[in-house]
Design an enzyme around this catalytic site. Structure first.
Site, PDB file in Angstrom:
ATOM      1  N   ARG A  18       0.826  -1.117  -0.078  1.00  0.00           N
ATOM      2  CA  ARG A  18       0.089  -0.010   0.090  1.00  0.00           C
ATOM      3  C   ARG A  18       0.916   1.519   0.197  1.00  0.00           C
ATOM      4  O   ARG A  18       1.868   1.305   0.539  1.00  0.00           O
ATOM      5  CB  ARG A  18      -0.850   0.053   1.276  1.00  0.00           C
ATOM      6  CG  ARG A  18      -1.968  -1.058   1.282  1.00  0.00           C
ATOM      7  CD  ARG A  18      -2.846  -1.338   2.589  1.00  0.00           C
ATOM      8  NE  ARG A  18      -3.840  -2.354   2.628  1.00  0.00           N
ATOM      9  CZ  ARG A  18      -3.422  -3.519   2.838  1.00  0.00           C
ATOM     10  NH1 ARG A  18      -2.323  -3.974   3.128  1.00  0.00           N
ATOM     11  NH2 ARG A  18      -4.503  -4.486   2.802  1.00  0.00           N
ATOM     12  N   GLU A  78       2.629  -4.421  -7.501  1.00  0.00           N
ATOM     13  CA  GLU A  78       1.449  -3.704  -7.355  1.00  0.00           C
ATOM     14  C   GLU A  78       1.252  -2.735  -6.155  1.00  0.00           C
ATOM     15  O   GLU A  78       1.569  -3.102  -5.078  1.00  0.00           O
ATOM     16  CB  GLU A  78       0.397  -4.877  -7.001  1.00  0.00           C
ATOM     17  CG  GLU A  78      -1.187  -4.085  -7.020  1.00  0.00           C
ATOM     18  CD  GLU A  78      -2.255  -5.371  -6.587  1.00  0.00           C
ATOM     19  OE1 GLU A  78      -1.810  -6.567  -6.327  1.00  0.00           O
ATOM     20  OE2 GLU A  78      -3.498  -5.018  -6.804  1.00  0.00           O
ATOM     21  N   ARG A 103       5.794  -5.966  12.519  1.00  0.00           N
ATOM     22  CA  ARG A 103       7.124  -6.595  11.857  1.00  0.00           C
ATOM     23  C   ARG A 103       6.593  -7.965  11.034  1.00  0.00           C
ATOM     24  O   ARG A 103       5.701  -8.867  11.707  1.00  0.00           O
ATOM     25  CB  ARG A 103       8.067  -7.146  13.030  1.00  0.00           C
ATOM     26  CG  ARG A 103       9.612  -7.332  12.477  1.00  0.00           C
ATOM     27  CD  ARG A 103      10.500  -7.187  13.544  1.00  0.00           C
ATOM     28  NE  ARG A 103      11.876  -7.539  13.029  1.00  0.00           N
ATOM     29  CZ  ARG A 103      12.278  -8.782  13.654  1.00  0.00           C
ATOM     30  NH1 ARG A 103      11.557  -9.420  14.509  1.00  0.00           N
ATOM     31  NH2 ARG A 103      13.412  -9.107  13.069  1.00  0.00           N
ATOM     32  N   MET A 138      28.126  -5.583   5.596  1.00  0.00           N
ATOM     33  CA  MET A 138      27.839  -6.309   4.318  1.00  0.00           C
ATOM     34  C   MET A 138      28.111  -5.365   2.974  1.00  0.00           C
ATOM     35  O   MET A 138      27.249  -4.175   2.728  1.00  0.00           O
ATOM     36  CB  MET A 138      26.503  -6.769   4.087  1.00  0.00           C
ATOM     37  CG  MET A 138      26.330  -7.720   4.997  1.00  0.00           C
ATOM     38  SD  MET A 138      24.718  -8.430   5.122  1.00  0.00           S
ATOM     39  CE  MET A 138      24.731  -9.473   3.603  1.00  0.00           C
ATOM     40  N   GLU A 153      16.078  -3.164  -1.205  1.00  0.00           N
ATOM     41  CA  GLU A 153      17.312  -3.607  -1.282  1.00  0.00           C
ATOM     42  C   GLU A 153      18.036  -3.447  -2.596  1.00  0.00           C
ATOM     43  O   GLU A 153      17.156  -3.462  -3.617  1.00  0.00           O
ATOM     44  CB  GLU A 153      17.412  -5.130  -0.826  1.00  0.00           C
ATOM     45  CG  GLU A 153      18.905  -5.655  -0.599  1.00  0.00           C
ATOM     46  CD  GLU A 153      19.003  -7.144  -0.218  1.00  0.00           C
ATOM     47  OE1 GLU A 153      17.881  -7.773  -0.213  1.00  0.00           O
ATOM     48  OE2 GLU A 153      20.118  -7.625   0.205  1.00  0.00           O
TER      49      GLU A 153
END
Lengths: 161, 161
Positions: A18, A78, A103, A138, A153
């Site tokens: 959303r 979407e 979460r 990372m 990401e």
């Protein structure tokens, strides 16, 4: 082939999130991330925007063929806009999924041929970062934030893990 | 082609959701939905499972090629298992994203060649439904629930909207 005959035709077609304001989210996903708007459906109280990378040429198809192609491929995003959230002072915003309460969902991920170039471009466009390449351990991945605060990401396509 | 040169290489690689128990989620995504496990990475406190439909043969590739192919396609589902949630009596479960608190993420969607057959098979397997084909106004789509309560939309590939 998929591992069972009963699921041979199945495709992971889309992911829905959303959004508060399409005037912010469409430029982010289309201009910043480079997706095409494949379909826009006004459903009355809400509008659905279907976006995709047009590597298969879906964005150039005539409308009727585009509609047919939309459910027969993978990698569609979407976006659901419930009308009015963009101007409602009491709207609290959507949960990113990465903090309590709420979460669960984590992120979507875009892979890119050159992550240094991609991240430099995001910086130049003023995109907020959750994690730059130089942050943390990372060093090969980054996270940017979409207009609602969802994590996106960014991963190099050459990564081999 | 994607709409800007700077994003020409970009792909919508994956969607990540957290799962409570891989012993429940892997059979759901692999046996019920027919995805292949492309990669499993134990990161210490958590394990990442990357799943995909192997229409491109990714599941049959040697490990090294599979790892390379994983970031160079779309339609990957990443499941994150934080170790211990599966046996923690105080773990509250993850938010589906479709109710407060935590509204935001909506669902993932699988498209199928024959939705009546697909839904009949889900019924026979005891998969919980959020919305059967016969529920509500939209008789052409269904929603099933994954083991964490995330919504999985089931849509016919022949749908043309």
């Amino acid at each position: 082939m998929p591992r069972t005959a009963a699921t041979e035709s199945f495709k992971f077609n889309h992911t829905m999130i959303r959004i508060k304001d399409p005037k912010l989210s469409l430029p982010f996903y289309m201009d910043t991330l480079g997706m095409d708007l494949v379909s826009e459906q006004n459903m009355g109280d809400f509008t659905l925007y279907f976006l995709a990378y047009s590597h298969d040429g879906i964005a150039s198809l005539p409308a009727e063929q585009k509609a047919k192609a939309r459910f027969n491929r993978e990698g569609i995003l979407e976006l659901t806009h419930n009308h009015g959230t963009e101007s409602d002072p009491n709207f609290q915003g959507y949960a990113s999924g990465n903090a309590e309460p709420g979460r669960g969902f984590g992120h979507i991920a875009i892979t890119v041929s050159n992550i240094e170039e991609a991240c430099a471009r995001f910086e130049s466009l003023g995109v907020p970062f959750k994690k730059r390449l130089t942050d943390g351990k990372m060093r090969h991945i980054a996270f940017i934030l979409d207009p609602d605060g969802y994590w996106v990401e960014v991963v190099p396509q050459a990564l081999s893990l």
